[in-house]
Write an enzyme that holds these catalytic residues in place. Structure first.
Site, mmCIF file in Angstrom:
data_model
loop_
_atom_site.group_PDB
_atom_site.id
_atom_site.type_symbol
_atom_site.label_atom_id
_atom_site.label_comp_id
_atom_site.label_asym_id
_atom_site.label_seq_id
_atom_site.Cartn_x
_atom_site.Cartn_y
_atom_site.Cartn_z
ATOM 1 N N GLY A 55 -4.540 -4.017 -3.801
ATOM 2 C CA GLY A 55 -5.513 -3.194 -4.132
ATOM 3 C C GLY A 55 -4.775 -2.032 -4.333
ATOM 4 O O GLY A 55 -4.078 -1.329 -3.708
ATOM 5 N N HIS A 56 -4.850 -1.651 -5.815
ATOM 6 C CA HIS A 56 -3.821 -0.557 -6.247
ATOM 7 C C HIS A 56 -4.762 0.751 -6.806
ATOM 8 O O HIS A 56 -5.849 0.358 -7.540
ATOM 9 C CB HIS A 56 -3.031 -0.876 -7.317
ATOM 10 C CG HIS A 56 -1.886 -1.999 -6.911
ATOM 11 N ND1 HIS A 56 -1.290 -2.626 -8.056
ATOM 12 C CD2 HIS A 56 -1.793 -2.587 -5.699
ATOM 13 C CE1 HIS A 56 -0.460 -3.453 -7.076
ATOM 14 N NE2 HIS A 56 -0.754 -3.480 -6.061
ATOM 15 N N ASP A 111 0.608 -0.990 0.128
ATOM 16 C CA ASP A 111 0.264 0.028 0.005
ATOM 17 C C ASP A 111 0.847 1.384 0.117
ATOM 18 O O ASP A 111 0.540 2.266 0.525
ATOM 19 C CB ASP A 111 -1.013 -0.138 1.139
ATOM 20 C CG ASP A 111 -1.869 -1.169 1.147
ATOM 21 O OD1 ASP A 111 -2.008 -1.660 0.246
ATOM 22 O OD2 ASP A 111 -2.239 -1.692 2.463
ATOM 23 N N GLN A 127 1.747 -5.947 -3.186
ATOM 24 C CA GLN A 127 2.337 -6.119 -1.907
ATOM 25 C C GLN A 127 3.631 -5.439 -1.678
ATOM 26 O O GLN A 127 3.779 -4.388 -2.298
ATOM 27 C CB GLN A 127 2.570 -7.570 -1.346
ATOM 28 C CG GLN A 127 1.283 -8.348 -1.170
ATOM 29 C CD GLN A 127 0.752 -8.760 -2.520
ATOM 30 O OE1 GLN A 127 1.195 -9.624 -3.415
ATOM 31 N NE2 GLN A 127 -0.586 -8.656 -2.902
ATOM 32 N N LYS A 151 1.918 2.051 -5.138
ATOM 33 C CA LYS A 151 2.207 1.478 -6.465
ATOM 34 C C LYS A 151 1.297 1.818 -7.667
ATOM 35 O O LYS A 151 1.678 2.405 -8.617
ATOM 36 C CB LYS A 151 2.280 0.062 -6.458
ATOM 37 C CG LYS A 151 3.325 -0.344 -5.349
ATOM 38 C CD LYS A 151 3.397 -1.936 -5.201
ATOM 39 C CE LYS A 151 2.104 -2.558 -4.459
ATOM 40 N NZ LYS A 151 1.996 -2.092 -2.869
HETATM 41 P P1 GDP Z 1 -0.780 0.513 -3.549
HETATM 42 O O1 GDP Z 1 -1.476 -0.830 -3.060
HETATM 43 O O2 GDP Z 1 0.658 0.413 -3.240
HETATM 44 O O3 GDP Z 1 -1.153 0.848 -4.942
HETATM 45 O O4 GDP Z 1 -1.406 1.680 -2.561
HETATM 46 P P2 GDP Z 1 -2.607 1.958 -2.263
HETATM 47 O O5 GDP Z 1 -3.707 2.287 -3.335
HETATM 48 O O6 GDP Z 1 -3.329 0.460 -1.670
HETATM 49 O O7 GDP Z 1 -2.962 2.873 -1.022
HETATM 50 C C1 GDP Z 1 -2.370 4.174 -1.361
HETATM 51 C C2 GDP Z 1 -3.277 5.558 -0.918
HETATM 52 O O8 GDP Z 1 -2.467 6.384 -1.096
HETATM 53 C C3 GDP Z 1 -4.324 5.425 -2.097
HETATM 54 O O9 GDP Z 1 -5.668 5.761 -1.338
HETATM 55 C C4 GDP Z 1 -4.008 6.559 -2.894
HETATM 56 O O10 GDP Z 1 -5.008 7.254 -3.676
HETATM 57 C C5 GDP Z 1 -3.336 7.365 -1.926
HETATM 58 N N1 GDP Z 1 -1.931 8.172 -2.110
HETATM 59 C C6 GDP Z 1 -1.057 7.759 -3.196
HETATM 60 N N2 GDP Z 1 -0.200 8.710 -3.283
HETATM 61 C C7 GDP Z 1 -0.309 9.678 -2.375
HETATM 62 C C8 GDP Z 1 0.245 10.932 -1.787
HETATM 63 O O11 GDP Z 1 1.255 11.310 -2.293
HETATM 64 N N3 GDP Z 1 -0.514 11.586 -0.796
HETATM 65 C C9 GDP Z 1 -1.512 11.110 -0.366
HETATM 66 N N4 GDP Z 1 -2.347 11.978 0.528
HETATM 67 N N5 GDP Z 1 -2.273 10.060 -0.864
HETATM 68 C C10 GDP Z 1 -1.624 9.237 -1.691
HETATM 69 P P1 IMO Z 2 -0.840 -4.214 -2.146
HETATM 70 O O1 IMO Z 2 -0.553 -4.660 -3.494
HETATM 71 C C1 IMO Z 2 -0.990 -4.787 2.029
HETATM 72 C C2 IMO Z 2 -1.202 -8.681 3.585
HETATM 73 C C3 IMO Z 2 -2.208 -9.272 4.455
HETATM 74 C C4 IMO Z 2 -1.789 -10.024 5.223
HETATM 75 C C5 IMO Z 2 -0.601 -10.531 4.709
HETATM 76 C C6 IMO Z 2 -1.122 -12.098 4.112
HETATM 77 O O2 IMO Z 2 -2.104 -3.304 -2.344
HETATM 78 O O3 IMO Z 2 -0.120 -3.500 -1.610
HETATM 79 P P2 IMO Z 2 -2.787 -12.660 1.909
HETATM 80 O O4 IMO Z 2 -4.075 -12.518 1.778
HETATM 81 O O5 IMO Z 2 -1.707 -12.127 1.060
HETATM 82 O O6 IMO Z 2 -2.441 -14.246 2.292
HETATM 83 O O7 IMO Z 2 -2.356 -11.962 3.366
HETATM 84 O O8 IMO Z 2 -0.347 -9.763 3.506
HETATM 85 N N1 IMO Z 2 -1.118 -8.068 2.258
HETATM 86 C C7 IMO Z 2 -1.203 -6.839 1.937
HETATM 87 N N2 IMO Z 2 -1.014 -5.720 2.609
HETATM 88 N N3 IMO Z 2 -1.025 -4.499 0.998
HETATM 89 C C8 IMO Z 2 -1.264 -5.439 -0.052
HETATM 90 O O9 IMO Z 2 -1.297 -5.288 -1.426
HETATM 91 C C9 IMO Z 2 -1.634 -6.856 0.586
HETATM 92 N N4 IMO Z 2 -1.616 -8.107 0.048
HETATM 93 C C10 IMO Z 2 -1.744 -8.915 1.173
HETATM 94 O O10 IMO Z 2 -2.920 -8.007 5.177
HETATM 95 O O11 IMO Z 2 -0.996 -9.560 6.176
HETATM 96 MG MG MG Z 3 -2.882 -1.499 -1.868
#
Ligand code: GDP
Ligand code: IMO
Ligand code: MG
Length: 426
Positions: free
Chosen positions: A40-41, A13, A223, A16
């Site tokens: 979840g991207h 998270d 991840q 990415k």
């Molecule tokens: P990912 O799994 O690595 O793609 O990240 P996620 O989408 O799960 O979580 C990142 C969250 O941070 C999302 O809600 C994005 O919209 C938000 N985000 C990304 N870059 C920034 C930033 O520079 N500032 C803020 N405030 N939010 C950001």
């Molecule tokens: P993105 O790509 C954050 C975590 C779960 C748990 C562990 C194992 O959005 O960054 P799983 O369901 O993979 O067997 O769970 O990994 N986990 C993540 N945490 N971002 C993710 O994906 C994750 N995918 C799995 O919360 O701790």
């Molecule tokens: Mg994510």
């Protein structure tokens, strides 16, 4: 043209999805190579928000082709839901989406097993999985009994599903868990298979041709390195190779084709699920970061645990990931923090550690050694260049570069495409 791997460098998270989207403006291909819909991207474009779980984030740029590589475990029903929603929102998939016939399948019984295993784990032992069936599907792959996407193309595919489901139902019954309704599963699987059939192909020659043509290719990690099955905080990890090494294994691209690795890191740290987290904050500051950063899981909606930037983790990720440059994310979340702390080492059993130990028991005993940093107390989201950043914010970025030995080439100060500063390569 470059072949770039983007990897999460903390516990996932990191942002990415946003960076893939920003970089995809001039990219021919985006390739996912591991994980499944545990990811979840998030991508925010204008007032539109997309959360992608299995589809490469490049799908939102019309000229970009997308590959779901052999290294993934694909929940075919979840994928069809995701793709249907994208189509409803005006995204075209034809001739742009390619799904590897070697990718493995996640079916309902994997999810039931995931949930049952978590339920049987004691307090303090729960991994906190996303319950998307990821672990059980990778178990089947390693056990050489998994169904692959290419099996959809076989006449007896539904029979294969039945055989697998019958065997898994015995295991589920033995665990006192809910068994899968096989007829219903077959119906659902048939519908999903019909939808996905045109997209399934041998993606390996495709990607080799792309390399031969010297196309620009991005590999979208899911991840993060600390969730890697080898390098992460085992057993509190996911079941795949999340680092740059996963990219050749999970796509079939030659390892020596990769010429750039970008590590995505937040300006602080988050983790969702169980497991050690040395810089975790249990106080008001942790709550402040969670609130300002809107730190709730994009897949499960669970609140993310928050803490300070961990320099030990970042250095370690850079080391095992071969990271050449950072995309430093969410700097804006620290805008109103008076004193920012950065972990520079751990103290454990009277010893100073500068790398992440293998044992989580040891990691749990680690106390972070902090250096304090004056905050900038100014909004940064409107900044469009390095020079517009407050002095202290510039110093914080430079400090992290020095601490980790890796330059920041991309700086993100808000969720939108426009809140991104491209600082140039290291
Ligand atoms: P990912 O799994 O690595 O793609 O990240 P996620 O989408 O799960 O979580 C990142 C969250 O941070 C999302 O809600 C994005 O919209 C938000 N985000 C990304 N870059 C920034 C930033 O520079 N500032 C803020 N405030 N939010 C950001
Ligand atoms: P993105 O790509 C954050 C975590 C779960 C748990 C562990 C194992 O959005 O960054 P799983 O369901 O993979 O067997 O769970 O990994 N986990 C993540 N945490 N971002 C993710 O994906 C994750 N995918 C799995 O919360 O701790
Ligand atoms: Mg994510």
């Amino acid at each position: 043209m470059s072949k770039t791997v983007l990897i999460g460098s903390q516990w996932g998270d990191e942002g990415k999805g946003k960076i893939i989207d920003v970089l995809t403006a001039n990219v021919d291909w985006v390739v996912r190579y591991q994980g499944g819909n545990n990811a979840g991207h998030t991508v925010e474009i204008g007032d539109q928000k997309y959360v992608l779980h299995l589809t490469p984030s490049g799908i939102l740029r019309e000229d970009c082709k997308c590959v779901i590589g052999n290294g993934l475990v694909v929940d075919i029903i979840g994928l069809v839901e995701e793709l249907s929603e994208l189509v409803e929102r005006g995204i075209k998939l034809d001739d742009r989406l390619f799904i590897s016939d070697r990718a493995h399948m996640v079916l309902q019984y994997h999810k039931e097993l995931d949930g049952a295993k978590e339920g049987n784990r004691g307090e303090g032992e729960k991994i906190g999985t996303t319950k998307r069936g990821i672990g059980p599907a990778y178990i089947d792959k390693a056990d050489r009994i998994g169904l692959r996407l290419g099996d959809i193309l076989e006449d007896d595919f539904l029979e294969m599903v039945r055989t697998q489901a019958e065997a898994k139902n015995k295991v589920l019954a033995g665990m006192g868990a809910k068994e899968v309704d096989i007829e219903k599963l077959q119906d659902q699987v048939k519908e999903a298979a019909d939808y996905l059939r045109p997209f399934i192909c041998d993606t390996i020659p495709l990607l080799h041709e792309a390399v031969q043509n010297d196309d620009e290719i991005l590999f979208e990690g899911a991840q993060g390195v600390m969730l890697d099955v080898d390098f992460g905080t085992y057993p509190f990890v996911t079941s795949s190779s999340t680092g740059a090494g996963g990219a050749p294994a999970g796509s079939g691209i030659p390892p020596n084709a990769i010429d750039r690795v970008v590590g995505i890191v937040k300006a602080y740290t988050t983790r969702v699920g169980g497991g050690p987290f040395p810089t975790e904050l249990h106080d008001e500051m942790g709550a402040h970061i969670a609130k300002v950063g809107n730190e709730f899981g994009a897949t499960t909606g669970r609140p993310r645990r928050c803490g300070w930037f961990d320099g030990v983790v970042a250095r370690y990720s850079a080391m095992v990931g071969g990271i050449n440059e950072w995309a430093l994310m969410k700097l804006d979340v620290l805008d109103a923090v008076e004193t920012i702390r950065v972990c520079v080492a751990y103290e454990c059993d009277g010893e100073r550690l500068t790398t992440v130990p293998a044992s989580i028991r040891k990691l749990e005993r680690c106390k972070p050694v902090y250096e304090d940093f004056k905050g900038w107390n100014t909004p940064t989201t409107g900044c469009t260049s390095w020079d517009e950043l407050p002095d202290q914010a510039q110093k914080y970025v430079q400090y992290l570069e020095k601490l980790t030995g890796v330059k920041v080439s991309i700086l993100s100060v808000g969720p939108k495409r426009s809140s991104t500063l491209l600082l140039g390569k290291s």
